[in-house]
Design a protein around this motif. Structure first.
Motif, PDB file in Angstrom:
ATOM      1  N   VAL A   1       0.838  -1.204   0.000  1.00  0.00           N
ATOM      2  CA  VAL A   1       0.000   0.000   0.000  1.00  0.00           C
ATOM      3  C   VAL A   1       0.872   1.252   0.000  1.00  0.00           C
ATOM      4  N   GLU A   2       1.914   1.253   0.830  1.00  0.00           N
ATOM      5  CA  GLU A   2       2.836   2.395   0.890  1.00  0.00           C
ATOM      6  C   GLU A   2       3.543   2.584  -0.446  1.00  0.00           C
TER       7      GLU A   2
ATOM      8  N   GLU B   1       2.210   6.584  -6.963  1.00  0.00           N
ATOM      9  CA  GLU B   1       1.221   7.600  -7.343  1.00  0.00           C
ATOM     10  C   GLU B   1       1.825   8.994  -7.272  1.00  0.00           C
ATOM     11  N   ALA B   2       2.743   9.191  -6.305  1.00  0.00           N
ATOM     12  CA  ALA B   2       3.339  10.518  -6.105  1.00  0.00           C
ATOM     13  C   ALA B   2       4.483  10.809  -7.081  1.00  0.00           C
TER      14      ALA B   2
ATOM     15  N   ALA C   1       1.072  -3.151  -6.409  1.00  0.00           N
ATOM     16  CA  ALA C   1       0.843  -1.725  -6.149  1.00  0.00           C
ATOM     17  C   ALA C   1       0.078  -1.086  -7.315  1.00  0.00           C
TER      18      ALA C   1
ATOM     19  N   SER D   1       2.349   1.790  -3.346  1.00  0.00           N
ATOM     20  CA  SER D   1       1.378   2.341  -4.293  1.00  0.00           C
ATOM     21  C   SER D   1       1.262   3.860  -4.130  1.00  0.00           C
ATOM     22  N   LYS D   2       1.327   4.331  -2.888  1.00  0.00           N
ATOM     23  CA  LYS D   2       1.276   5.774  -2.635  1.00  0.00           C
ATOM     24  C   LYS D   2       2.501   6.472  -3.217  1.00  0.00           C
ATOM     25  N   SER D   3       3.679   5.825  -3.056  1.00  0.00           N
ATOM     26  CA  SER D   3       4.916   6.386  -3.590  1.00  0.00           C
ATOM     27  C   SER D   3       4.874   6.450  -5.114  1.00  0.00           C
TER      28      SER D   3
ATOM     29  N   LEU E   1      -3.726   0.809  -7.537  1.00  0.00           N
ATOM     30  CA  LEU E   1      -3.967   2.100  -8.179  1.00  0.00           C
ATOM     31  C   LEU E   1      -4.963   1.994  -9.341  1.00  0.00           C
TER      32      LEU E   1
END
Length: 320
Positions: free
Chosen positions: A65-66, A72-73, A100, A68-70, A104
């Motif tokens: 999950v982390e 996305e950023a 990941a 995937s956030k990275s 998304l």
């Protein structure tokens, strides 16, 4: 788990050549990615199959999950690595990146596709990549080392495990090795030295992990449990309810091996609370270890949330 075909003994020279070829290919892939010269294409995620040989069974879902956030950023820095198998594509490197991307909601992912990569080379690449990860757990590293060994010396998974057990029994003084086994041991030790991770004696110490309870293996794989505590908890492997309760406290309270041994002894004497009660006490003790310094580093919104939780806990306790 699929097994490789029956193996024939190979020379130390052939072993070294296999390792050198795998390392050269891995290095070439890494350099092409860093220099932005890799031939990367968008591949439909649905078209990518999982490896047919050993692959990591447990994955830290929160870490994915982390990731995937990275992504996305800042986007995906390293494409996944696939190989062509018949008319399809099989993953070699990049499980977490693919998962990941799924989180998304993406349907395609950047990939490098390798041609003419056989099963042995795919396993060596996968094992080498796993061993290079900074966050690899002791359990996953052990599996990667065994994968590396079985291809490097042309052995099956079962054959490697049998040899390791024979070596361990020999070191304990219970059996004698024949000349072929002695040669295999020297060969395996040289292979392990090349990884820079461990020697044969260290791998033998980890051998017990392979037969541990699945819950313990999962915790080891997620780096939530130390190997020394895993050895202690294995004593409860025949009582899954007790294992869950005790392991939860060992992990939540970050216990030392001595503390874990004491807790198991208390369990045997009937002093450990039921699972639900034990989990609640363990979580409360873990929460009480939060320092003022940690709280001060939180932003105001998170501090307010924490204060609300404390107020609710206080109200519950006052009504008792």
């Amino acid at each position: 788990m699929a097994k490789l075909p029956a193996r024939k003994n190979i020379s130390a020279e052939t072993t070294s050549k296999r390792i050198e070829e795998a390392e050269a290919l891995r290095q070439s892939i890494s350099e092409s990615i860093e220099n932005k010269t890799s031939n990367t294409i968008e591949v439909p995620i649905a078209s990518i199959s999982s490896p047919k040989f050993h692959d990591r069974r447990w994955h830290d879902k929160m870490a994915i999950v982390e990731l995937s956030k990275s992504i996305e950023a800042v986007g995906l820095i390293y494409p996944v690595v696939l190989r062509r198998v018949g008319e399809g594509l099989e993953r070699i490197i990049g499980y977490r990146r693919i998962e990941a991307y799924k989180i998304l909601g993406k349907e395609t992912i950047p990939a490098i596709i390798l041609e003419n990569v056989d099963d042995d080379m795919a396993i060596l690449l996968m094992a080498t990549e796993n061993m290079q990860r900074e966050d690899i757990s002791v359990y996953d590293e052990t599996l990667a080392l065994i994968d590396y060994l079985k291809v490097a010396i042309n052995e099956t998974q079962e054959g490697i495990e049998k040899l390791l057990i024979r070596f361990k029994n020999h070191d304990a003084g219970s059996i004698q090795l024949n000349d072929e086994e002695k040669e295999k041991r020297l060969q395996m030790n040289e292979v392990l030295k090349k990884t820079g991770k461990i020697e044969i004696s260290g791998l033998l110490n980890r051998l017990t992990m392979l037969s541990m309870h699945p819950l313990i293996k999962e915790a080891l794989s997620a780096s939530r449990l130390s190997f020394s505590n895993a050895q202690v908890l294995q004593k409860l492997s025949k009582n899954e309810v007790a294992l869950k309760a005790v392991m939860s406290r060992v992990i939540d309270e970050n216990m030392s091996k001595r503390e874990a041994m004491k807790l198991i002894a208390e369990h045997k004497e009937g002093k450990v609370p039921s699972t639900g009660e034990g989990d609640m006490i363990a979580k409360w003790k873990s929460l009480s270890k939060i320092s003022g310094k940690q709280i001060s580093k939180l932003n105001k919104a998170d501090q307010d949330k924490l204060m609300d939780y404390f107020k609710k806990i206080d109200e519950i306790l006052k009504n008792q």
